[in-house]
Scaffold this motif. Structure first.
Motif, PDB file in Angstrom:
ATOM      1  N   GLY A  94       3.124  11.335  -3.429  1.00 35.17           N
ATOM      2  CA  GLY A  94       3.656  10.873  -2.147  1.00 35.17           C
ATOM      3  C   GLY A  94       5.173  10.718  -2.141  1.00 35.17           C
ATOM      4  N   THR A  95       5.756  10.492  -3.304  1.00 35.87           N
ATOM      5  CA  THR A  95       7.213  10.379  -3.406  1.00 35.87           C
ATOM      6  C   THR A  95       7.859  11.751  -3.206  1.00 35.87           C
ATOM      7  OG1 THR A  95       6.848   8.608  -5.017  1.00 35.87           O
ATOM      8  CG2 THR A  95       9.085   9.482  -4.844  1.00 35.87           C
TER       9      THR A  95
ATOM     10  N   ASP B 127       6.247   7.738   6.786  1.00 36.79           N
ATOM     11  CA  ASP B 127       5.710   7.526   5.440  1.00 36.79           C
ATOM     12  C   ASP B 127       4.335   6.887   5.624  1.00 36.79           C
ATOM     13  OD1 ASP B 127       4.899   6.721   2.970  1.00 36.79           O
ATOM     14  OD2 ASP B 127       6.783   5.770   2.401  1.00 36.79           O
TER      15      ASP B 127
ATOM     16  N   ALA C 193       1.807   6.954   3.504  1.00 39.89           N
ATOM     17  CA  ALA C 193       1.128   6.886   2.199  1.00 39.89           C
ATOM     18  C   ALA C 193      -0.052   5.912   2.240  1.00 39.89           C
ATOM     19  CB  ALA C 193       2.109   6.467   1.116  1.00 39.89           C
ATOM     20  N   GLN C 194       0.056   4.875   3.090  1.00 38.35           N
ATOM     21  CA  GLN C 194      -0.989   3.853   3.120  1.00 38.35           C
ATOM     22  C   GLN C 194      -1.906   3.985   4.340  1.00 38.35           C
ATOM     23  OE1 GLN C 194       0.792  -0.033   2.533  1.00 38.35           O
ATOM     24  NE2 GLN C 194       2.053   0.693   0.840  1.00 38.35           N
TER      25      GLN C 194
ATOM     26  N   SER D  25       0.191   9.902   0.386  1.00 35.81           N
ATOM     27  CA  SER D  25      -0.025   9.882  -1.059  1.00 35.81           C
ATOM     28  C   SER D  25      -1.520   9.876  -1.340  1.00 35.81           C
ATOM     29  CB  SER D  25       0.593   8.611  -1.652  1.00 35.81           C
ATOM     30  OG  SER D  25       0.109   8.386  -2.968  1.00 35.81           O
TER      31      SER D  25
ATOM     32  N   GLY E 188      -1.119  12.778  -6.426  1.00 34.72           N
ATOM     33  CA  GLY E 188      -1.251  13.801  -5.393  1.00 34.72           C
ATOM     34  C   GLY E 188      -0.585  13.318  -4.118  1.00 34.72           C
TER      35      GLY E 188
ATOM     36  N   TYR F 278       4.927  -6.981  -0.973  1.00 28.76           N
ATOM     37  CA  TYR F 278       5.711  -6.733  -2.153  1.00 28.76           C
ATOM     38  C   TYR F 278       6.541  -7.971  -2.419  1.00 28.76           C
ATOM     39  CZ  TYR F 278       4.170  -2.039  -1.322  1.00 28.76           C
ATOM     40  OH  TYR F 278       3.360  -0.948  -1.135  1.00 28.76           O
TER      41      TYR F 278
END
Ligand SMILES: *Cc1c(COP(=O)(O)O)cnc(C)c1O
Length: 373
Positions: free
Chosen positions: A60-61, A163, A165-166, A188, A201, A317
């Motif tokens: 994902g990055t 983004d 990813a989540q 991601s 991936g 986070y």
């Protein structure tokens, strides 16, 4: 009772024979790089989310970096990014020599605060910098305010990346799926994401054919049409065929898993909203619930209490990006993004598992409630 934090073990048991079979067929044909499963996965991902083009990549990055490169983000360009996110979202900007401009998030949705974004764009322009791109995050699985974000980007001539990813698997109130909300969407397939493989991936989604072909080229060293022809500076960021084969098995039951995640989230909210701040989900929206994240001022004490009871939790986070050692030089320091800073002291994520049972959900709810009694 011992509560699992994710449902990966249950999922592996359920899908084991299909996954074994898919991996075996990769071993049989031997095309370990860019094998037929990669193309098949890209087709199925497009079918699933409705994006015109799906491009499978190594993680994902890289997906974010490839999108930034394809959009022409260069050294010195300013890229707007929420401070309350995973480190990768900020990292890729600096890898390319561009400069992150950290933006505040909304305390209820955890996603980019559109008013603060507009102020940041204005400040950046006033300082004479090239305001180039927005990377907005669908944090914890909830789509950001994409209608408004897109119109801010259009009005200010900014490129725009989601983004996601989540949030892959989530949808808006019109039933449109993540992958189609921004001009370019990245995701991601890290094992613990809602759709994860058994290694690293990632994926990129767009309806723009030209952009898609540039990103396919960047994925393989900036390759051109002929063999060993290099037309731009690229990366080595292919998704392994074996990981594609695993994702094909998992994608078959992904929609059902998203529904189960939403059911668990609803049960948590019903059982907990009078004792902690539970996450919002606008009517009609489906979150991918990468995390179910509650807020309380007694976060650390609650985490210790839940650990004693056998309920695993995580803090996503603990430090916002503008206060991270590696990125602090690009931020305005402590006190500059008060919501992001407060969230980092209050958030705690509960177990999220599409294979949950009523007993497990109740056990977790009771364990949280017992802390406040
Ligand atoms: C996981 C994640 C990434 C990075 O994905 P990888 O596959 O681990 O490289 C980027 N952004 C967000 C918001 C993430 O949660």
């Amino acid at each position: 009772m011992k509560i699992p934090f994710t449902g990966l073990q249950h999922q592996a048991e359920r899908l084991r024979s299909q996954i074994d079979q898919n991996i075996a067929s990769v071993l049989d044909h031997g095309k370990f790089i860019m094998g037929p499963e990669v193309a098949e996965l890209e087709r199925r991902l497009s079918e699933f989310c409705g994006a015109g083009h799906s491009i499978a990549v190594a993680n994902g990055t890289d997906a974010l970096q490839i999108a930034l490169m394809a959009l022409g983000v260069k050294a010195g360009d300013r890229v707007f990014v929420p401070s309350f996110t995973y480190t990768a979202t900020a990292e890729v900007i600096l890898i390319l020599g561009a400069v992150p401009v950290f933006v505040e998030v909304d305390a209820e949705t955890f996603n980019v605060d559109c008013d603060d974004l507009e102020r940041a764009i204005e400040r950046t322009r006033a300082a004479g910098h090239n305001a180039k791109c927005l990377i907005a995050v669908d944090l914890f699985g909830l789509p950001a305010e994409w209608a408004r974000l897109n119109s801010i980007c259009e009005a200010n001539d900014l490129a725009c990346i989601a983004d996601s990813a989540q949030s892959f698997g989530a949808s808006n109130a019109d039933g449109q799926k993540v992958g189609t909300f921004a001009p370019v969407t990245t995701t991601s397939f890290f094992p613990a994401k809602p759709l994860g493989c058994y290694g690293d991936g990632g994926g990129v989604f767009t309806d723009d054919e030209e952009l898609a072909s540039v990103m396919r080229s960047i994925r393989v060293h900036g390759s051109g049409k002929a063999k060993y022809e290099t037309v731009r500076v690229g990366m080595n960021s292919r998704l392994d065929t074996i990981q594609a084969a695993i994702l094909l098995a998992k994608l078959a039951c992904f929609a059902e898993e998203i529904e189960q995640r939403n059911r668990l989230a609803d049960a948590y909210t019903k059982g907990l909203s009078d004792v902690v701040t539970t996450p919002v989900k606008p009517a009609g929206v489906t979150s991918a619930w990468a995390q179910y994240t509650i807020r309380t001022e007694a976060r650390d004490e609650l985490q210790a209490h839940l650990k004693d009871k056998g309920v695993p939790t995580a803090v996503y986070y603990p430090v916002p990006m503008h206060l991270q050692q590696a990125y602090a030089a690009y931020g305005e320091g402590e006190g500059s993004l008060a919501v992001s800073e407060k969230l980092s002291t209050e958030v705690i994520s509960l177990p999220m598992n599409p294979y949950w049972t009523e007993d497990e959900a109740q056990f977790t709810i009771d364990a949280v409630r017992s802390f406040f009694q």
